[in-house]
Design an enzyme around this catalytic site. Structure first.
Site, PDB file in Angstrom:
ATOM      1  N   LYS A   1       0.830  -1.214   0.000  1.00 53.71           N
ATOM      2  CA  LYS A   1       0.000   0.000   0.000  1.00 53.71           C
ATOM      3  C   LYS A   1       0.862   1.261   0.000  1.00 53.71           C
ATOM      4  O   LYS A   1       1.811   1.372   0.787  1.00 53.71           O
ATOM      5  CB  LYS A   1      -0.911  -0.036   1.230  1.00 53.71           C
TER       6      LYS A   1
ATOM      7  N   CYS B   1      -7.268   0.043  -0.559  1.00 53.12           N
ATOM      8  CA  CYS B   1      -8.164   0.908   0.209  1.00 53.12           C
ATOM      9  C   CYS B   1      -7.955   2.391  -0.057  1.00 53.12           C
ATOM     10  O   CYS B   1      -8.405   2.912  -1.042  1.00 53.12           O
ATOM     11  CB  CYS B   1      -8.069   0.589   1.706  1.00 53.12           C
TER      12      CYS B   1
ATOM     13  N   ASN C   1     -11.051  -1.629   3.726  1.00 53.45           N
ATOM     14  CA  ASN C   1     -11.734  -1.620   5.035  1.00 53.45           C
ATOM     15  C   ASN C   1     -12.080  -0.166   5.294  1.00 53.45           C
ATOM     16  O   ASN C   1     -11.177   0.625   5.612  1.00 53.45           O
ATOM     17  CB  ASN C   1     -10.802  -2.062   6.167  1.00 53.45           C
TER      18      ASN C   1
HETATM   19  N1  CDV Z   1      -8.177   1.084   5.291  1.00 56.67           N
HETATM   20  C1  CDV Z   1      -8.216   2.335   4.790  1.00 56.67           C
HETATM   21  O1  CDV Z   1      -7.317   2.751   4.067  1.00 56.67           O
HETATM   22  N2  CDV Z   1      -9.263   3.100   5.133  1.00 56.67           N
HETATM   23  C2  CDV Z   1      -9.328   4.460   4.737  1.00 56.67           C
HETATM   24  C3  CDV Z   1      -9.755   5.356   5.864  1.00 56.67           C
HETATM   25  C4  CDV Z   1      -9.696   6.811   5.552  1.00 56.67           C
HETATM   26  C5  CDV Z   1     -10.933   5.037   6.602  1.00 56.67           C
HETATM   27  C6  CDV Z   1     -10.161   4.675   3.488  1.00 56.67           C
HETATM   28  O2  CDV Z   1      -9.750   5.505   2.673  1.00 56.67           O
HETATM   29  O3  CDV Z   1     -11.209   4.035   3.304  1.00 56.67           O
END
Ligand code: CDV
Length: 315
Positions: A131, A176, A201
């Protein structure tokens, strides 16, 4: 799903294997059994590639503050496959199904990444993606109803966004928060990507600005649909949804076509396989017309995008 014209010769049946919550005390073998159950359904439905979510082997542990990261080492994988995940790799190879799987990675030299592995139908590892955009905070913020300590638990990867020849096409990954940044898609678009796999998530409650809470579902699809359309690529967004350790998270997993249209979407917030036939040749309609990069892009006037990080307002 195809463009309504000719049926593509490179049609890949893809499954977004959405997961419901994973409890803090749920064992790795129990989670892997859930993953294999979805794989079995995928086999019955003729799926060739299954995408699992971000951190698909554990609860979303960055919601808990700790002074001592090493006390949380049990949430990380030191090898992939490891003893607990080998059954998933074996099951997938036996069924001739490839997959992407998000997990917490602890390297031999002590680095911690939020990682996704891509495995071909013959069981060979295609690539590992770490990531890039790590959201949240790294210090204790107990005023929040729950914390988002990804910046404590994971390093930002400098590897960037690769694209690999696999599954008869050009495949990339993101994780994500990466999906909210246009640079993510364009970096892969400039490598000709045809299919982007994204696990997420996303808690419904966003503590820094709860006014965004009712818009979570809209923003989720907005950024992935725009990324798909503007780069002429399929995008598979796959959630760990439902209420996990008291935190409600967005589901709404979706498979999005190069037109930006949603081809298939989850109906539940639990374990669910969302399937679509992805005609990879459809990408060309966009890549060779409106988004013919070589013909129309103007990188010479986009210099701020790589030269500058934050906003600099004019005087
Ligand atoms: N796991 C994530 O990267 N969650 C992020 C945060 C901001 C809640 C998202 O962008 O969904």
């Amino acid at each position: 799903m195809s463009d309504g014209g000719t049926t593509g010769t490179r049609t890949l049946r893809v499954g977004a294997a959405q997961l419901g919550p994973i409890a803090r005390d749920e064992s790795r073998p129990a989670v892997v059994r859930r993953l294999i159950a979805l794989l079995d359904e995928a086999a019955d439905r003729g799926v060739e590639l299954v995408a699992y979510p971000e951190l698909a082997l554990t609860t979303f542990f960055p919601r808990w503050y700790t002074d001592d990261l090493s006390g949380h080492d049990h949430y990380y994988e030191r090898s992939m496959p490891g003893p607990d995940t080998q059954p998933l790799f074996d099951a997938a190879r036996q069924r001739g199904i490839g997959f992407s799987l998000g997990y917490a990675e602890l390297t031999d030299d002590g680095h911690r990444f939020n990682t996704t592995i891509l495995v071909e139908r013959d069981g060979s590892t295609v690539a590992r993606f770490r990531k890039v955009h790590i959201p949240g905070h790294d210090g204790d913020e107990p005023w929040r109803p729950f914390q988002h300590l990804e910046r404590r638990y994971f390093e930002e990867s400098n590897d960037g966004f690769g694209v690999w020849r696999a599954f008869g096409g050009l495949v990339g990954m993101a994780t994500c928060n990466d999906r909210r940044w246009p640079e993510t898609y364009r970096e892969m678009g400039l490598q000709g990507v045809e299919l982007i796999l994204i696990g997420y998530n996303t808690p419904i409650h966003y503590a820094p600005d709860p006014g965004q809470n009712p818009l979570q579902g809209f923003h989720n699809h907005l950024c992935m649909q725009a990324g798909a359309y503007q780069n002429g690529t399929w995008v598979v967004g796959v959630a760990k949804g439902g209420t996990e350790e008291g935190v409600e998270s967005l589901a709404q997993s979706a498979i999005i076509a190069p037109s930006g249209q949603i081809a298939a979407q989850a109906l539940t917030t639990g374990d669910e396989l969302v399937v679509a036939d992805c005609d990879l040749d459809w990408c060309r309609h966009y890549k060779e017309t409106l988004f013919d990069f070589a013909r129309y892009r103007r990188p010479e006037v986009y210099r701020r995008i790589t030269a500058q990080k934050g906003v600099i307002e004019p005087c």
